[in-house]
Design an enzyme around this catalytic site. Structure first.
Site, PDB file in Angstrom:
ATOM      1  N   ARG A  52       0.884  -1.166   0.000  1.00 46.85           N
ATOM      2  CA  ARG A  52       0.000   0.000   0.000  1.00 46.85           C
ATOM      3  C   ARG A  52       0.918   1.212   0.000  1.00 46.85           C
ATOM      4  O   ARG A  52       1.772   1.349   0.864  1.00 46.85           O
ATOM      5  CB  ARG A  52      -0.868  -0.029   1.265  1.00 46.85           C
ATOM      6  CG  ARG A  52      -1.685   1.209   1.540  1.00 46.85           C
ATOM      7  CD  ARG A  52      -2.881   1.280   0.614  1.00 46.85           C
ATOM      8  NE  ARG A  52      -3.966   2.071   1.119  1.00 46.85           N
ATOM      9  CZ  ARG A  52      -3.958   3.377   1.252  1.00 46.85           C
ATOM     10  NH1 ARG A  52      -2.884   4.072   0.975  1.00 46.85           N
ATOM     11  NH2 ARG A  52      -5.019   4.014   1.687  1.00 46.85           N
ATOM     12  N   GLU A  60     -11.373   3.777  -5.038  1.00 43.64           N
ATOM     13  CA  GLU A  60     -11.550   2.326  -5.123  1.00 43.64           C
ATOM     14  C   GLU A  60     -11.867   1.940  -6.566  1.00 43.64           C
ATOM     15  O   GLU A  60     -12.346   2.756  -7.350  1.00 43.64           O
ATOM     16  CB  GLU A  60     -12.682   1.882  -4.198  1.00 43.64           C
ATOM     17  CG  GLU A  60     -12.424   2.166  -2.736  1.00 43.64           C
ATOM     18  CD  GLU A  60     -11.233   1.410  -2.179  1.00 43.64           C
ATOM     19  OE1 GLU A  60     -10.983   0.255  -2.601  1.00 43.64           O
ATOM     20  OE2 GLU A  60     -10.528   1.971  -1.322  1.00 43.64           O
ATOM     21  N   ARG A  94      -0.839  -5.578   4.733  1.00 48.36           N
ATOM     22  CA  ARG A  94      -0.071  -5.056   3.602  1.00 48.36           C
ATOM     23  C   ARG A  94       1.096  -4.221   4.113  1.00 48.36           C
ATOM     24  O   ARG A  94       1.002  -3.568   5.151  1.00 48.36           O
ATOM     25  CB  ARG A  94      -0.948  -4.161   2.714  1.00 48.36           C
ATOM     26  CG  ARG A  94      -2.117  -4.866   2.095  1.00 48.36           C
ATOM     27  CD  ARG A  94      -2.980  -3.921   1.304  1.00 48.36           C
ATOM     28  NE  ARG A  94      -3.564  -2.905   2.186  1.00 48.36           N
ATOM     29  CZ  ARG A  94      -4.503  -2.045   1.830  1.00 48.36           C
ATOM     30  NH1 ARG A  94      -4.958  -2.036   0.588  1.00 48.36           N
ATOM     31  NH2 ARG A  94      -4.984  -1.181   2.689  1.00 48.36           N
TER      32      ARG A  94
END
Length: 172
Positions: A52, A60, A94
């Site tokens: 990320r 999104e 992440r």
């Protein structure tokens, strides 16, 4: 008393020690405008990591401008060598990192072209001197990318609305 003091210092310094040196990895996937998958290591012992990008939040995939943001990150990083400087791990496991592809910082690139918002979680953008905020203001003034929309919805608000919609539908 000294043992407690030393333990407290070690515990306080632990986050600083946990940041690994930047590593160069091959970008093998783009999930959306702020998340990629990279293959790190040597042939035969690769490790795939989900990354990320730090200090930004992109639309999104199913949100307006989501696909265009994803394409912008793909043009910069897909199947390129990326320098990944880990900063943290998010709640989804992440790696949160600064990412550079083709000699460009990916977060800076996406914000300056209007494909991502500055996301100052943990004050990362502020600690960098606030340059990302100026780039975002410039992209907004020029109506670049998602700023072409009169009132683009930040992804964190869009996700919140999706959660609220999903929970209200579950009631019926």
């Amino acid at each position: 008393m000294h043992l407690r003091f030393l333990s407290a210092i070690c515990f306080a310094l632990l986050p600083l020690l946990s940041h690994a040196a930047p590593r160069t990895c091959l970008v093998v996937g783009i999930s959306d405008g702020d998340t990629l998958t990279a293959r790190c290591g040597r042939f035969g012992s690769y490790e795939e990591i989900k990354v990320r990008i730090a200090a930004i939040d992109a639309p999104e995939r199913s949100q307006p401008y989501g696909q265009r943001s994803r394409q912008a990150l793909s043009r910069l990083c897909y199947f390129e060598q990326a320098v990944i400087a880990e900063r943290d791990t998010d709640r989804y496991g992440r790696t949160v990192a600064d990412v550079s592809c083709k000699g460009q910082d990916a977060g800076t690139h996406l914000v300056s072209e209007g494909w991502a918002w500055v996301y100052d979680f943990n004050g990362i953008a502020t600690r960098r001197g606030g340059g990302l905020f100026k780039l975002q203001d410039g992209a907004r003034a020029q109506r670049l990318g998602l700023w072409a929309s009169a009132k683009p919805t930040p992804p964190w608000e869009w996700r919140r609305r999706q959660r609220e919609s999903d929970s209200s539908e579950a009631l019926f």
